[in-house]
Enzyme design. Structure first.
Site, PDB file in Angstrom:
ATOM      1  N   ARG A   1     -14.132 -26.990  92.438  1.00 24.77           N
ATOM      2  CA  ARG A   1     -14.096 -27.648  93.754  1.00 24.77           C
ATOM      3  C   ARG A   1     -15.340 -27.269  94.557  1.00 24.77           C
ATOM      4  NH1 ARG A   1      -8.739 -26.992  97.058  1.00 24.77           N
ATOM      5  NH2 ARG A   1      -9.736 -28.666  98.258  1.00 24.77           N
TER       6      ARG A   1
ATOM      7  N   CYS B   1     -11.848 -21.700 102.671  1.00 24.30           N
ATOM      8  CA  CYS B   1     -11.212 -22.215 101.446  1.00 24.30           C
ATOM      9  C   CYS B   1     -10.962 -23.694 101.665  1.00 24.30           C
ATOM     10  CB  CYS B   1      -9.939 -21.443 101.150  1.00 24.30           C
ATOM     11  SG  CYS B   1      -8.722 -21.493 102.492  1.00 24.30           S
TER      12      CYS B   1
END
Length: 275
Positions: A172, A230
């Site tokens: 990601r 995050c």
């Protein structure tokens, strides 16, 4: 004070004269609600706290899990029996992310004595119960600001003067996949540091020295400002907890990638970090 507690230590403290308040924060990203699992069996005396509804505000421009209103958060904690002068232990199903979110919020809001059960429910060797407690209301009143909180502009500026860690999975970070947010990639200048690498195969945190070596190798040298983000501020709290174990203070960009990527004006970097 260590920010984590072992199952054996918790067993001992729970049987003592001043047992901690227990909060069950079972939560899985995109998974089923944690309440049914809590009702099927939890640590005696533990109160269930819903991460999506009680440890976050409504999703929107501030991300998928923006911080809750402090007064509303305080009311939830008081209903759960949290008081300013009584220790708190939080746990989840074992991943650690939900418990770390509760730990970070309570510490940020000024509670002085909060720990996470290392390894979560999977590490617990004591009895479980289906009995839902009705605790005496606590007196905890949030005083936000005890831990560093970054907004998007501060996160954008940090790589110029310090270390910004991206706690998401490496794929990601690189932008190879993005299953949740508008666009894949990372904040320019951020360093990939998946939070899954802070624990062993059983979900227990690595030793403090091992964590310190890991973060030092990533650039967390003495005197370097450090912060974490995050996807939505949940697993990032877990990385801040790992940094705390290592003795490295770190801030949290709570809006994280879900807030950053929602604004087309903000730059997006892809690929591996430059060496």
């Amino acid at each position: 004070m260590k920010p984590i507690i072992s199952a054996s230590e918790l067993l001992s403290e729970s049987a003592g004269d001043r047992p901690p308040v227990l909060l069950d924060v079972r939560w899985t990203l995109g998974g089923p609600p944690g309440r049914p699992a809590y009702e099927a069996g939890h640590l005696p005396g533990a109160v269930y706290v819903d991460l999506d509804a009680e440890l976050a505000g409504p999703p929107g421009s501030g991300g998928r899990h923006p911080l809750p209103d402090p007064e509303a958060f305080g009311a939830v904690m008081r209903r759960a029996g949290v008081s300013a002068d009584r220790p708190v232990v939080v746990y989840d199903g074992g991943l650690g992310w939900g418990a770390a979110r509760a730990w970070w919020l309570l510490r940020w809001a000024g509670h002085p004595d909060v720990r996470v059960l290392d390894g979560g429910l999977a590490a617990w060797t004591g009895e479980l119960t289906e009995k839902v407690p009705a605790p005496e209301p606590g007196d905890f009143r949030p005083k936000p600001g005890a831990l560093e909180l970054l907004d998007a502009d501060a996160a954008a500026a940090l790589p110029d003067t310090g270390l910004l860690l991206d706690a998401r999975a490496a794929e990601r970070y690189r932008g190879d996949v993005e299953p949740i947010d508008r666009v894949g990639g990372h904040i320019p200048g951020a360093v990939s540091a998946p939070t899954t690498e802070n624990v062993d195969a059983e979900g227990l945190f690595l030793a403090a020295d091992a964590l310190r070596d890991r973060f030092t190798a990533l650039g967390a040298t003495e005197g370097t400002p450090v912060a974490v983000y995050c996807g939505s501020g949940v697993s990032g709290a877990h990385e801040v907890l790992a940094l705390e174990i290592a003795g490295i203070p770190a801030g949290l960009y709570a809006g994280s990638w879900s807030e950053w990527s929602s604004d087309p004006a903000r730059p997006v970097a892809t690929g591996p970090a430059p060496r």
